[in-house]
Motif scaffolding. Sequence first.
Motif, PDB file in Angstrom:
ATOM      1  N   HIS A  37      26.636 -36.986  56.965  1.00 51.82           N
ATOM      2  CA  HIS A  37      25.705 -36.864  56.494  1.00 51.82           C
ATOM      3  C   HIS A  37      25.687 -38.377  56.150  1.00 51.82           C
ATOM      4  N   GLY A  38      24.671 -39.411  56.511  1.00 52.40           N
ATOM      5  CA  GLY A  38      24.055 -40.486  55.697  1.00 52.40           C
ATOM      6  C   GLY A  38      25.431 -41.613  56.755  1.00 52.40           C
ATOM      7  N   GLY A  39      26.629 -41.202  56.889  1.00 47.76           N
ATOM      8  CA  GLY A  39      27.409 -41.778  56.951  1.00 47.76           C
ATOM      9  C   GLY A  39      26.914 -42.667  58.527  1.00 47.76           C
ATOM     10  N   TYR A  40      27.281 -43.903  58.524  1.00 45.70           N
ATOM     11  CA  TYR A  40      27.274 -45.574  58.936  1.00 45.70           C
ATOM     12  C   TYR A  40      28.595 -45.560  60.119  1.00 45.70           C
ATOM     13  N   ALA A  41      28.462 -46.306  60.984  1.00 45.31           N
ATOM     14  CA  ALA A  41      30.141 -47.085  61.955  1.00 45.31           C
ATOM     15  C   ALA A  41      29.273 -47.854  62.916  1.00 45.31           C
ATOM     16  N   ILE A  87      32.637 -49.306  58.294  1.00 47.34           N
ATOM     17  CA  ILE A  87      32.302 -47.570  57.853  1.00 47.34           C
ATOM     18  C   ILE A  87      32.034 -47.481  56.636  1.00 47.34           C
ATOM     19  N   THR A  88      30.511 -46.932  56.597  1.00 45.77           N
ATOM     20  CA  THR A  88      29.495 -47.098  54.944  1.00 45.77           C
ATOM     21  C   THR A  88      28.813 -45.687  55.145  1.00 45.77           C
ATOM     22  N   ARG A  89      28.404 -45.829  53.859  1.00 46.52           N
ATOM     23  CA  ARG A  89      27.371 -44.434  54.154  1.00 46.52           C
ATOM     24  C   ARG A  89      25.702 -45.234  53.335  1.00 46.52           C
ATOM     25  N   ASP A  90      24.727 -44.526  54.026  1.00 48.08           N
ATOM     26  CA  ASP A  90      23.594 -44.463  53.812  1.00 48.08           C
ATOM     27  C   ASP A  90      23.372 -44.855  51.728  1.00 48.08           C
TER      28      ASP A  90
END
Length: 271
Positions: free
Chosen positions: A113-117, A157-160
């Motif tokens: 949840h909140g993950g960005y790729a 690959i990161t997260r909000d």
Amino acid sequence: MSPKYFSPTGGHPGQNQLLTDRAIFTEAYAVIPKGTMRDIVTSFLPFWSQTRLWVLSRPMTGFAETFSQYIMEVSPGGGSDQPETQSGVESVLFVVEGEVELTIDGTPHNLPHGGYAYLPPKSVWTLHNTSGSVSRFHWIRKAYETIDGLDEPDAIITRDQDVAPTVMPGTDGKWATTRFVDPTDLRHDMHVTIVTFEPGAVIPFLETHVMEHGLYVLEGKAAYRLNQDWVEVEAGDYMWLRAFCPQACYAGGPGKFRYLLYKDVNRHMKL
């Protein structure tokens, strides 16, 4: 504290519901309210199992032409070993509910949840829902514009939750942008960010610029100026803007107003 994001669940309205809604399509912009994202308008894709999607935008001649955006809904055990069927396409994934297992060039990543790729155009990737609940994520696709002398970007690959927002100057922290990509990295030809307004904050002028936009409201509500019109938007609504459509907003409160924003950047205008 984990961020809140709206994600559609489908379903179908009853026969007693009024037809009147907030959906708008003009020559300059479109507003697709959350209430339009029902079972009857879902789509399916080749090589995806136990998956459906809502198509929010697609390239249209004379409107916005650079990108497509989907909300993907993957049931437990679903996913794809061949998600992208077109060559030369880069992608951004952003998870609004649940989690997925994303493998890029043989390396597995958990995208929560909140993950960005960010997925470069030549990357080989797969995606599966190995959890016990439904996962929903945005999938933004663009044909990458190759430039001689510039390498393709690397996967990200990161997260909000792990990216500190950049505060807009002169706003006392009331307007900020979460940037997942270094804006000075000219290898990138699109940016997908999260814009956050505190209650009562504004875009204090009519932005009028060449970048096309897709704006999905993750949280909160606002009065949004689009071309000559004021429209009310809330979590789950989508706005789709062609180049040069004037835009501004007032964040309505009582909580934050946040949206996922696409724009095309860093390339000459094709002549």
